[in-house]
Design a protein around this motif. Structure first.
Motif, PDB file in Angstrom:
ATOM      1  N   MET A   1       0.860  -1.180   0.000  1.00  0.00           N
ATOM      2  CA  MET A   1       0.000   0.000   0.000  1.00  0.00           C
ATOM      3  C   MET A   1       0.896   1.229   0.000  1.00  0.00           C
ATOM      4  O   MET A   1       1.718   1.407   0.883  1.00  0.00           O
ATOM      5  CB  MET A   1      -0.921  -0.032   1.231  1.00  0.00           C
ATOM      6  N   GLY A   2       0.716   2.095  -1.008  1.00  0.00           N
ATOM      7  CA  GLY A   2       1.603   3.239  -1.147  1.00  0.00           C
ATOM      8  C   GLY A   2       1.519   4.217   0.006  1.00  0.00           C
ATOM      9  O   GLY A   2       2.504   4.528   0.666  1.00  0.00           O
ATOM     10  N   ILE A   3       0.305   4.730   0.257  1.00  0.00           N
ATOM     11  CA  ILE A   3       0.093   5.659   1.369  1.00  0.00           C
ATOM     12  C   ILE A   3      -0.666   4.918   2.457  1.00  0.00           C
ATOM     13  O   ILE A   3      -1.756   4.393   2.211  1.00  0.00           O
ATOM     14  CB  ILE A   3      -0.715   6.889   0.914  1.00  0.00           C
ATOM     15  N   PRO A   4      -0.143   4.856   3.668  1.00  0.00           N
ATOM     16  CA  PRO A   4      -0.880   4.157   4.733  1.00  0.00           C
ATOM     17  C   PRO A   4      -2.074   4.977   5.186  1.00  0.00           C
ATOM     18  O   PRO A   4      -2.055   6.212   5.168  1.00  0.00           O
ATOM     19  CB  PRO A   4       0.163   4.027   5.848  1.00  0.00           C
ATOM     20  N   LEU A   5      -3.125   4.316   5.584  1.00  0.00           N
ATOM     21  CA  LEU A   5      -4.307   4.989   6.110  1.00  0.00           C
ATOM     22  C   LEU A   5      -4.105   5.285   7.592  1.00  0.00           C
ATOM     23  O   LEU A   5      -3.741   4.405   8.371  1.00  0.00           O
ATOM     24  CB  LEU A   5      -5.542   4.103   5.931  1.00  0.00           C
ATOM     25  N   ARG A   6      -4.338   6.526   7.965  1.00  0.00           N
ATOM     26  CA  ARG A   6      -4.358   6.917   9.372  1.00  0.00           C
ATOM     27  C   ARG A   6      -5.810   7.128   9.765  1.00  0.00           C
ATOM     28  O   ARG A   6      -6.552   7.834   9.084  1.00  0.00           O
ATOM     29  CB  ARG A   6      -3.533   8.188   9.609  1.00  0.00           C
ATOM     30  N   ILE A   7      -6.225   6.493  10.845  1.00  0.00           N
ATOM     31  CA  ILE A   7      -7.631   6.522  11.255  1.00  0.00           C
ATOM     32  C   ILE A   7      -7.717   6.803  12.751  1.00  0.00           C
ATOM     33  O   ILE A   7      -6.805   6.443  13.512  1.00  0.00           O
ATOM     34  CB  ILE A   7      -8.309   5.174  10.902  1.00  0.00           C
ATOM     35  N   TYR A   8      -8.803   7.455  13.174  1.00  0.00           N
ATOM     36  CA  TYR A   8      -8.974   7.807  14.583  1.00  0.00           C
ATOM     37  C   TYR A   8      -9.492   6.601  15.354  1.00  0.00           C
ATOM     38  O   TYR A   8     -10.565   6.068  15.053  1.00  0.00           O
ATOM     39  CB  TYR A   8      -9.953   8.972  14.736  1.00  0.00           C
ATOM     40  N   ASN A   9      -8.728   6.175  16.343  1.00  0.00           N
ATOM     41  CA  ASN A   9      -9.095   5.053  17.199  1.00  0.00           C
ATOM     42  C   ASN A   9      -9.766   5.599  18.453  1.00  0.00           C
ATOM     43  O   ASN A   9      -9.131   6.312  19.241  1.00  0.00           O
ATOM     44  CB  ASN A   9      -7.849   4.241  17.558  1.00  0.00           C
ATOM     45  N   THR A  10     -11.054   5.290  18.621  1.00  0.00           N
ATOM     46  CA  THR A  10     -11.765   5.748  19.820  1.00  0.00           C
ATOM     47  C   THR A  10     -11.084   5.234  21.084  1.00  0.00           C
ATOM     48  O   THR A  10     -11.065   5.923  22.112  1.00  0.00           O
ATOM     49  CB  THR A  10     -13.230   5.272  19.782  1.00  0.00           C
ATOM     50  N   LEU A  11     -10.530   4.033  21.012  1.00  0.00           N
ATOM     51  CA  LEU A  11      -9.792   3.478  22.141  1.00  0.00           C
ATOM     52  C   LEU A  11      -8.380   4.059  22.097  1.00  0.00           C
ATOM     53  O   LEU A  11      -7.537   3.636  21.318  1.00  0.00           O
ATOM     54  CB  LEU A  11      -9.738   1.954  22.052  1.00  0.00           C
ATOM     55  N   GLY A  12      -8.118   5.041  22.897  1.00  0.00           N
ATOM     56  CA  GLY A  12      -6.848   5.757  22.871  1.00  0.00           C
ATOM     57  C   GLY A  12      -7.018   7.192  22.416  1.00  0.00           C
ATOM     58  O   GLY A  12      -6.162   8.042  22.639  1.00  0.00           O
ATOM     59  N   ARG A  13      -8.143   7.463  21.714  1.00  0.00           N
ATOM     60  CA  ARG A  13      -8.505   8.823  21.311  1.00  0.00           C
ATOM     61  C   ARG A  13      -7.388   9.518  20.536  1.00  0.00           C
ATOM     62  O   ARG A  13      -6.970  10.614  20.853  1.00  0.00           O
ATOM     63  CB  ARG A  13      -8.929   9.648  22.529  1.00  0.00           C
ATOM     64  N   ARG A  14      -6.916   8.844  19.494  1.00  0.00           N
ATOM     65  CA  ARG A  14      -5.882   9.441  18.655  1.00  0.00           C
ATOM     66  C   ARG A  14      -5.903   8.798  17.278  1.00  0.00           C
ATOM     67  O   ARG A  14      -6.396   7.680  17.105  1.00  0.00           O
ATOM     68  CB  ARG A  14      -4.498   9.248  19.282  1.00  0.00           C
ATOM     69  N   LYS A  15      -5.366   9.529  16.307  1.00  0.00           N
ATOM     70  CA  LYS A  15      -5.200   8.962  14.983  1.00  0.00           C
ATOM     71  C   LYS A  15      -3.971   8.062  14.984  1.00  0.00           C
ATOM     72  O   LYS A  15      -2.952   8.387  15.594  1.00  0.00           O
ATOM     73  CB  LYS A  15      -5.029  10.072  13.935  1.00  0.00           C
ATOM     74  N   GLN A  16      -4.106   6.948  14.282  1.00  0.00           N
ATOM     75  CA  GLN A  16      -2.976   6.033  14.207  1.00  0.00           C
ATOM     76  C   GLN A  16      -2.958   5.359  12.844  1.00  0.00           C
ATOM     77  O   GLN A  16      -3.982   5.279  12.157  1.00  0.00           O
ATOM     78  CB  GLN A  16      -3.061   4.973  15.304  1.00  0.00           C
ATOM     79  N   GLU A  17      -1.792   4.906  12.439  1.00  0.00           N
ATOM     80  CA  GLU A  17      -1.689   4.179  11.186  1.00  0.00           C
ATOM     81  C   GLU A  17      -2.355   2.825  11.336  1.00  0.00           C
ATOM     82  O   GLU A  17      -2.137   2.113  12.316  1.00  0.00           O
ATOM     83  CB  GLU A  17      -0.223   4.003  10.801  1.00  0.00           C
ATOM     84  N   LEU A  18      -3.202   2.490  10.365  1.00  0.00           N
ATOM     85  CA  LEU A  18      -3.887   1.210  10.418  1.00  0.00           C
ATOM     86  C   LEU A  18      -2.974   0.130   9.852  1.00  0.00           C
ATOM     87  O   LEU A  18      -2.664   0.114   8.667  1.00  0.00           O
ATOM     88  CB  LEU A  18      -5.186   1.281   9.598  1.00  0.00           C
ATOM     89  N   ARG A  19      -2.519  -0.752  10.722  1.00  0.00           N
ATOM     90  CA  ARG A  19      -1.631  -1.847  10.330  1.00  0.00           C
ATOM     91  C   ARG A  19      -2.362  -3.162  10.516  1.00  0.00           C
ATOM     92  O   ARG A  19      -2.653  -3.573  11.640  1.00  0.00           O
ATOM     93  CB  ARG A  19      -0.351  -1.822  11.163  1.00  0.00           C
ATOM     94  N   ALA A  20      -2.667  -3.807   9.413  1.00  0.00           N
ATOM     95  CA  ALA A  20      -3.448  -5.040   9.466  1.00  0.00           C
ATOM     96  C   ALA A  20      -2.635  -6.171  10.085  1.00  0.00           C
ATOM     97  O   ALA A  20      -1.417  -6.263   9.903  1.00  0.00           O
ATOM     98  CB  ALA A  20      -3.895  -5.424   8.060  1.00  0.00           C
ATOM     99  N   LEU A  21      -3.319  -7.023  10.826  1.00  0.00           N
ATOM    100  CA  LEU A  21      -2.663  -8.207  11.384  1.00  0.00           C
ATOM    101  C   LEU A  21      -2.139  -9.096  10.267  1.00  0.00           C
ATOM    102  O   LEU A  21      -1.062  -9.676  10.377  1.00  0.00           O
ATOM    103  CB  LEU A  21      -3.663  -8.977  12.252  1.00  0.00           C
ATOM    104  N   ASP A  22      -2.909  -9.187   9.198  1.00  0.00           N
ATOM    105  CA  ASP A  22      -2.482  -9.890   7.989  1.00  0.00           C
ATOM    106  C   ASP A  22      -2.279  -8.835   6.913  1.00  0.00           C
ATOM    107  O   ASP A  22      -3.246  -8.209   6.466  1.00  0.00           O
ATOM    108  CB  ASP A  22      -3.561 -10.884   7.549  1.00  0.00           C
ATOM    109  N   PRO A  23      -1.047  -8.568   6.490  1.00  0.00           N
ATOM    110  CA  PRO A  23      -0.805  -7.504   5.516  1.00  0.00           C
ATOM    111  C   PRO A  23      -1.608  -7.651   4.231  1.00  0.00           C
ATOM    112  O   PRO A  23      -1.821  -6.668   3.517  1.00  0.00           O
ATOM    113  CB  PRO A  23       0.697  -7.627   5.234  1.00  0.00           C
ATOM    114  N   ALA A  24      -2.093  -8.849   3.950  1.00  0.00           N
ATOM    115  CA  ALA A  24      -2.832  -9.066   2.705  1.00  0.00           C
ATOM    116  C   ALA A  24      -4.285  -8.599   2.782  1.00  0.00           C
ATOM    117  O   ALA A  24      -4.931  -8.423   1.749  1.00  0.00           O
ATOM    118  CB  ALA A  24      -2.805 -10.551   2.331  1.00  0.00           C
ATOM    119  N   ARG A  25      -4.794  -8.376   4.009  1.00  0.00           N
ATOM    120  CA  ARG A  25      -6.217  -8.073   4.108  1.00  0.00           C
ATOM    121  C   ARG A  25      -6.544  -7.419   5.448  1.00  0.00           C
ATOM    122  O   ARG A  25      -6.096  -7.873   6.496  1.00  0.00           O
ATOM    123  CB  ARG A  25      -7.024  -9.370   3.955  1.00  0.00           C
ATOM    124  N   VAL A  26      -7.344  -6.350   5.416  1.00  0.00           N
ATOM    125  CA  VAL A  26      -7.851  -5.704   6.618  1.00  0.00           C
ATOM    126  C   VAL A  26      -9.199  -6.327   6.958  1.00  0.00           C
ATOM    127  O   VAL A  26     -10.094  -6.405   6.113  1.00  0.00           O
ATOM    128  CB  VAL A  26      -8.023  -4.183   6.414  1.00  0.00           C
TER     129      VAL A  26
END
Length: 467
Positions: A1-26
């Motif tokens: 994935m060229g640009i990683p998605l940063r998304i707001y995590n309600t648990l922790g109340r901050r934006k973070q890079e979404l890193r899939a447990l399995d890189p092939a699929r979220v």
């Protein structure tokens, strides 16, 4: 994935890079509807948001698997003490149908409504009634691990056994107990304990056998069972509306982590409410309408999606009929312009620096916590840009992979007659050269072909006039 998605995590109340447990699929679990009544457009805003998440991930080169539950068991209206009438059974009684007939009818209506706003179907739509054994298995584990207890025919979750209860919503046990209403249920150890399994009364229509006697599941346990059964004991994203944060998702965390002994969901993402005339849209308040009512007013259902794209998913959005009508006009005009730019043609060639830069800015916007207002501002910027029409249409149709506004619909439904595209291109050159006499002659020739042309500050627009 060229640009990683940063998304707001309600648990922790901050934006973070979404890193899939399995890189092939979220992997994504989305809280779906309780199918006892039609969904309103406030509900649909939440599902449009989860759709934008999936489309953005696909746009950025990431595959997804989404599970969205269908709650066909009904749950109690009073979550504080698990009292009140079951919504499924109320509808069944009022409509003189069985709970199964109610669920089937409103599930079909819900899926049809999702299609009207271009929500990509989930990979799985599990029905809660098909997962009763899995729910009972999790309840058994919670009892064995000391997180739940039986009281008569009921089983309750002991929130005192889970010290981090409240970490998602920010609630504390003390505040929860201070905010309880009415007389506490004497069967509970504490008023804040919630129901995992409830014994069935004599008139209950939906009943299952269990180790604790005939009964039915609590609301929260359903999602813990369906999500972990279909996505595993660890998955990437859990979505829902802001109203799901407490008590539903808070209870899910306590159940799932209590049962499996580790965090299950990596990122919790919530969409904010839709308001009508300043008040939250809700079935209970009666201030809601369906997407079909937007159609009945003569508007394209995707005008609602267009309107939803004007605000971040984490901010409240106020809906007005005037705003909806404006969104409908803007969407139709945008489609006409894309069709005209497409028809004008031009060399495909390689992307220019300007086209590349606009595309990169769009990707950066949607990758930044789904910043659709910035993305929509780029749509307008493309329209004003000094670029060939073919480049503009190519950019906007590419953006539409995320926006899903059917920007190519006018081109598909109103194909130009033979020779009209060349005349439109010649007319555009004549106007650019300020040769208005030639421009008028070309307009007349286009009219003879059934193509009506109008001019505006953004250039010429056309539509095929059907006899």
């Amino acid at each position: 994935m060229g640009i990683p998605l940063r998304i707001y995590n309600t648990l922790g109340r901050r934006k973070q890079e979404l890193r899939a447990l399995d890189p092939a699929r979220v992997t994504i679990y989305s809280c779906g509807p309780t199918v006892y009544r039609y969904a309103h457009v406030g509900n649909l805003r939440t599902y449009v948001f989860s759709d934008l998440l999936r489309r953005t991930l696909a746009y950025l080169g990431q595959e997804t698997r989404q599970v969205m539950n269908i709650t066909d068991v009904g749950h109690l209206t009073e979550d504080d003490f698990d009292r009140g009438e079951d919504k499924m059974l109320v509808s069944a009684r009022l409509e003189k149908k069985s709970p199964e007939e109610i669920a089937e009818f409103y599930t079909a209506a819900f899926l049809e409504d999702l299609g009207k706003v271009n929500v990509v179907p989930a990979d799985d739509y599990p029905r809660a009634t098909a997962y009763i054994p899995e729910m009972q298995a999790i309840i058994g584990r919670l009892i064995d691990r000391g997180h739940a207890y039986q009281a008569g025919a009921n089983v309750y979750y002991d929130i005192a056994s889970f010290p981090s209860y409240g970490k998602l919503s920010g609630n504390t046990v003390e505040n929860l107990l201070a905010g309880t209403r009415g007389e506490p249920d004497p069967r509970k150890k504490a008023p804040g304990d919630f129901t995992l399994w409830k014994g069935a009364g004599a008139k209950r229509l939906q009943v299952w056998d269990s180790p604790w006697g005939p009964g039915f599941p609590g609301w929260h346990i359903e999602c813990s069972a369906m999500s972990t059964t279909l996505l595993g004991e660890r998955f990437d994203v859990h979505t829902g509306g802001a109203d799901n944060v407490f008590p539903h998702h808070e209870a899910e965390i306590a159940q799932s982590e209590g049962a499996f002994g580790h965090p299950v969901v990596s990122c919790w993402v919530h969409g904010e409410h839709l308001h009508l005339a300043g008040a939250r849209m809700a079935k209970s308040a009666g201030n809601f309408f369906r997407i079909t009512e937007i159609e009945e007013r003569g508007h394209d259902p995707l005008a609602f999606r267009y309107l939803a794209l004007q605000a971040r998913y984490r901010t409240k959005l106020n809906l007005s009929l005037q705003g909806l009508a404006g969104a409908d006009r803007a969407l139709r005009q945008l489609r006409e312009r894309v069709a005209a730019w497409t028809a004008a043609g031009g060399p495909a060639g390689t992307a220019t620096a300007a086209e590349t830069e606009l595309g990169e800015r769009f990707r950066a916007a949607v990758a930044d916590d789904l910043d659709l207002p910035v993305a929509m501002a780029l749509v307008a910027e493309v329209g004003r840009a000094d670029l060939p029409g073919s480049v503009k249409s190519r950019l906007l149709l590419d953006f539409d992979r995320v926006l899903a506004l059917d920007l190519g619909r006018e081109t598909a439904e109103s194909a130009l007659p033979a020779g009209a595209a060349e005349l439109l291109e010649s007319r555009a050159r004549a106007r650019a050269a300020r040769d208005f006499a030639a421009s008028d002659r070309l307009r007349s020739r286009l009219a003879e072909l059934g193509v009506q042309v109008s001019d505006g500050p953004d250039g010429q627009r056309w539509k095929v006039v059907r006899a």
